[in-house]
Design an enzyme around this catalytic site. Structure first.
Site, PDB file in Angstrom:
ATOM      1  N   ALA A  65       0.874  -1.166   0.000  1.00 45.62           N
ATOM      2  CA  ALA A  65       0.000   0.000   0.000  1.00 45.62           C
ATOM      3  C   ALA A  65       0.915   1.221   0.000  1.00 45.62           C
ATOM      4  O   ALA A  65       2.077   1.143   0.416  1.00 45.62           O
ATOM      5  CB  ALA A  65      -0.887  -0.012   1.237  1.00 45.62           C
ATOM      6  N   GLY A 108       0.568  -4.829   1.083  1.00 47.02           N
ATOM      7  CA  GLY A 108      -0.676  -4.859   0.318  1.00 47.02           C
ATOM      8  C   GLY A 108      -0.508  -5.510  -1.058  1.00 47.02           C
ATOM      9  O   GLY A 108      -1.468  -6.041  -1.614  1.00 47.02           O
ATOM     10  N   GLU A 111      -0.841  -9.087  -0.408  1.00 47.18           N
ATOM     11  CA  GLU A 111      -2.249  -9.313  -0.040  1.00 47.18           C
ATOM     12  C   GLU A 111      -3.155  -9.262  -1.274  1.00 47.18           C
ATOM     13  O   GLU A 111      -4.089 -10.052  -1.395  1.00 47.18           O
ATOM     14  CB  GLU A 111      -2.669  -8.274   1.006  1.00 47.18           C
ATOM     15  CG  GLU A 111      -1.908  -8.474   2.310  1.00 47.18           C
ATOM     16  CD  GLU A 111      -2.109  -7.350   3.318  1.00 47.18           C
ATOM     17  OE1 GLU A 111      -1.791  -6.192   2.976  1.00 47.18           O
ATOM     18  OE2 GLU A 111      -2.578  -7.623   4.424  1.00 47.18           O
ATOM     19  N   GLU A 131       4.962  -4.969   7.019  1.00 39.26           N
ATOM     20  CA  GLU A 131       4.301  -3.825   7.666  1.00 39.26           C
ATOM     21  C   GLU A 131       4.818  -3.577   9.066  1.00 39.26           C
ATOM     22  O   GLU A 131       4.816  -2.448   9.551  1.00 39.26           O
ATOM     23  CB  GLU A 131       2.778  -4.057   7.729  1.00 39.26           C
ATOM     24  CG  GLU A 131       2.073  -4.011   6.378  1.00 39.26           C
ATOM     25  CD  GLU A 131       1.918  -5.381   5.724  1.00 39.26           C
ATOM     26  OE1 GLU A 131       2.713  -6.299   6.051  1.00 39.26           O
ATOM     27  OE2 GLU A 131       1.021  -5.528   4.891  1.00 39.26           O
TER      28      GLU A 131
HETATM   29  N1  CO8 Z   1       4.626   3.167  -0.902  1.00 34.14           N
HETATM   30  C1  CO8 Z   1       4.992   4.315  -1.484  1.00 34.14           C
HETATM   31  N2  CO8 Z   1       6.114   4.424  -2.232  1.00 34.14           N
HETATM   32  C2  CO8 Z   1       6.873   3.329  -2.379  1.00 34.14           C
HETATM   33  C3  CO8 Z   1       6.544   2.096  -1.793  1.00 34.14           C
HETATM   34  C4  CO8 Z   1       5.351   2.038  -1.022  1.00 34.14           C
HETATM   35  N3  CO8 Z   1       4.909   0.887  -0.462  1.00 34.14           N
HETATM   36  N4  CO8 Z   1       7.501   1.201  -2.104  1.00 34.14           N
HETATM   37  C5  CO8 Z   1       8.396   1.839  -2.876  1.00 34.14           C
HETATM   38  N5  CO8 Z   1       8.022   3.130  -3.030  1.00 34.14           N
HETATM   39  C6  CO8 Z   1       8.718   4.183  -3.790  1.00 34.14           C
HETATM   40  C7  CO8 Z   1       9.959   4.666  -3.052  1.00 34.14           C
HETATM   41  O1  CO8 Z   1       9.610   5.617  -2.077  1.00 34.14           O
HETATM   42  C8  CO8 Z   1      10.759   5.231  -4.200  1.00 34.14           C
HETATM   43  O2  CO8 Z   1      10.229   6.499  -4.522  1.00 34.14           O
HETATM   44  P1  CO8 Z   1      11.243   7.779  -4.660  1.00 34.14           P
HETATM   45  O3  CO8 Z   1      12.106   7.418  -5.836  1.00 34.14           O
HETATM   46  O4  CO8 Z   1      10.307   8.912  -4.908  1.00 34.14           O
HETATM   47  O5  CO8 Z   1      12.006   7.841  -3.389  1.00 34.14           O
HETATM   48  C9  CO8 Z   1      10.419   4.302  -5.364  1.00 34.14           C
HETATM   49  O6  CO8 Z   1       9.214   3.639  -5.018  1.00 34.14           O
HETATM   50  C10 CO8 Z   1      11.491   3.234  -5.592  1.00 34.14           C
HETATM   51  O7  CO8 Z   1      11.696   2.562  -4.363  1.00 34.14           O
HETATM   52  P2  CO8 Z   1      13.158   2.339  -3.727  1.00 34.14           P
HETATM   53  O8  CO8 Z   1      14.071   3.427  -4.132  1.00 34.14           O
HETATM   54  O9  CO8 Z   1      12.959   2.096  -2.259  1.00 34.14           O
HETATM   55  O10 CO8 Z   1      13.576   0.988  -4.486  1.00 34.14           O
HETATM   56  P3  CO8 Z   1      14.587  -0.117  -3.982  1.00 34.14           P
HETATM   57  O11 CO8 Z   1      14.830  -1.005  -5.146  1.00 34.14           O
HETATM   58  O12 CO8 Z   1      15.763   0.507  -3.313  1.00 34.14           O
HETATM   59  O13 CO8 Z   1      13.784  -0.944  -2.824  1.00 34.14           O
HETATM   60  C11 CO8 Z   1      11.851  -2.057  -1.890  1.00 34.14           C
HETATM   61  C12 CO8 Z   1      12.669  -1.699  -3.167  1.00 34.14           C
HETATM   62  C13 CO8 Z   1      12.679  -3.038  -1.024  1.00 34.14           C
HETATM   63  C14 CO8 Z   1      10.571  -2.729  -2.330  1.00 34.14           C
HETATM   64  C15 CO8 Z   1      11.569  -0.762  -1.074  1.00 34.14           C
HETATM   65  O14 CO8 Z   1      11.011   0.208  -1.964  1.00 34.14           O
HETATM   66  C16 CO8 Z   1      10.600  -0.961   0.051  1.00 34.14           C
HETATM   67  O15 CO8 Z   1      10.979  -1.458   1.090  1.00 34.14           O
HETATM   68  N6  CO8 Z   1       9.333  -0.510  -0.122  1.00 34.14           N
HETATM   69  C17 CO8 Z   1       8.334  -0.567   0.920  1.00 34.14           C
HETATM   70  C18 CO8 Z   1       7.828  -1.982   1.136  1.00 34.14           C
HETATM   71  C19 CO8 Z   1       6.794  -1.995   2.242  1.00 34.14           C
HETATM   72  O16 CO8 Z   1       7.073  -1.676   3.371  1.00 34.14           O
HETATM   73  N7  CO8 Z   1       5.557  -2.387   1.890  1.00 34.14           N
HETATM   74  C20 CO8 Z   1       4.467  -2.442   2.837  1.00 34.14           C
HETATM   75  C21 CO8 Z   1       3.725  -1.153   2.861  1.00 34.14           C
HETATM   76  S1  CO8 Z   1       2.468  -1.095   4.125  1.00 34.14           S
HETATM   77  C22 CO8 Z   1       1.191  -1.971   3.472  1.00 34.14           C
HETATM   78  O17 CO8 Z   1       1.265  -2.486   2.377  1.00 34.14           O
HETATM   79  C23 CO8 Z   1      -0.047  -2.070   4.307  1.00 34.14           C
HETATM   80  C24 CO8 Z   1      -1.138  -2.831   3.557  1.00 34.14           C
HETATM   81  C25 CO8 Z   1      -2.421  -2.809   4.339  1.00 34.14           C
HETATM   82  C26 CO8 Z   1      -3.232  -1.552   4.117  1.00 34.14           C
HETATM   83  C27 CO8 Z   1      -4.578  -1.790   4.722  1.00 34.14           C
HETATM   84  C28 CO8 Z   1      -5.393  -0.591   4.904  1.00 34.14           C
HETATM   85  C29 CO8 Z   1      -6.710  -0.925   5.644  1.00 34.14           C
END
Ligand code: CO8
Length: 257
Positions: A65, A108, A111, A131
């Site tokens: 998400a 997400g 999921e 998360e």
């Molecule tokens: N949300 C927003 N932006 C994201 C997300 C995300 N989940 N993941 C990546 N991005 C963005 C980064 O911020 C980055 O943007 P910018 O260039 O503007 O800084 C761009 O995508 C590229 O990402 P990275 O530079 O981080 O790329 P890497 O190759 O270095 O890393 C990863 C890749 C390992 C996937 C890393 O991006 C990461 O850890 N992302 C987050 C993963 C995460 O924590 N996901 C869980 C999110 S919480 C969730 O999903 C809750 C779901 C339930 C919701 C329910 C509501 C009721």
């Protein structure tokens, strides 16, 4: 219908949907959710479309998400708007759909993939529920669907540590139906989807309902539910056609009636 966060293609009776927010690794925000809800409703309503494939990019199916959208929201905001409850519409899709996952399927994203009827994975796929590292926990069904798919030990370990599962482990753990080389993922998913699309559509709906009932009922009730649906299928034109075609040694010609 025009969409901005997904790209939609039709391949005969198969709809191919590509999540398309490359700048955010296909992170799921309210706009993506809104478009997917419309798209899945349109798919269910379109009799010419018999299977759907949802995929992402080579790098990410979806990295979760959208954290930037969630960051400013407190409990009241989430609760009042019932944040992301709309995903239930996707899980209620009646017709078959497949998640074709390459790269990251996190939070997400994992999921969403688990809401599909089955996941076909590229050898590059990585699944995780990270998360906890953000101070939250799965919120789109991950704690429930992952546990049902892979069992308590793996689900608990993944939710508590946020570690990712690679494609080989996901196949061993029955999270995915099969693993294919990344370069072949979309073609293979379209091939499987075409096979499903060529099946009698009422029987496909029934198969979905039956298998899903296994997660909602006890064995005895589930078996009775299956038998009732089996009996009901005997009232369809496609049953008459299917069995007649078998006896006549020719392919069936389905009408969906
Ligand atoms: N949300 C927003 N932006 C994201 C997300 C995300 N989940 N993941 C990546 N991005 C963005 C980064 O911020 C980055 O943007 P910018 O260039 O503007 O800084 C761009 O995508 C590229 O990402 P990275 O530079 O981080 O790329 P890497 O190759 O270095 O890393 C990863 C890749 C390992 C996937 C890393 O991006 C990461 O850890 N992302 C987050 C993963 C995460 O924590 N996901 C869980 C999110 S919480 C969730 O999903 C809750 C779901 C339930 C919701 C329910 C509501 C009721």
């Amino acid at each position: 219908m025009t969409y901005t966060t997904v790209i939609v293609e039709q391949h005969d009776a198969v709809t191919l949907v590509r999540l398309n927010r490359p700048q955010a690794l296909n992170a799921l925000n309210s706009e993506v959710l809104g478009e997917l809800i419309q798209l899945f409703a349109a798919y269910d309503a379109d009799a010419s479309q018999r299977c759907l494939v949802l995929t992402g990019s080579e790098k990410a199916f979806a990295a979760g998400a959208d954290i930037k959208e969630m960051q400013p929201k407190d409990f009241s905001a989430m609760y009042v708007e019932n944040f992301f409850a709309g995903w239930e519409r996707v899980t209620n899709t009646r017709k078959p759909w497949i998640a074709a996952v390459a790269g990251y399927a996190l939070g997400g994203g994992c999921e969403l993939a688990m809401m599909s009827d089955f996941i076909l994975a590229a050898d590059t796929a990585k699944f995780g529920q990270p998360e906890i590292k953000l101070g939250v926990a799965p919120g789109m069904g991950g704690s429930q669907r992952l546990t049902r798919a892979v069992g308590k030990a793996k689900a608990m370990e993944m939710c508590l540590t946020g570690r990712m599962m690679d494609a080989a482990e996901a196949e061993r753990a029955s999270l995915v139906s099969r693993v294919v080389p990344a370069a072949e993922l979309v073609d293979e998913a379209l091939k499987v989807a075409a096979q499903i699309a060529a099946m009698p559509p009422l029987a496909a709906l029934a198969c979905k309902e039956m298998v899903n009932a296994a997660f909602e009922t006890g064995l005895q009730q589930g078996v009775v539910f299956e038998r009732r649906l089996f009996h009901a299928l005997n009232a369809t034109a496609d049953k008459v056609e299917g069995m007649t075609a078998f006896v006549d040694k020719r392919p069936g010609n389905w009408t969906g009636r």
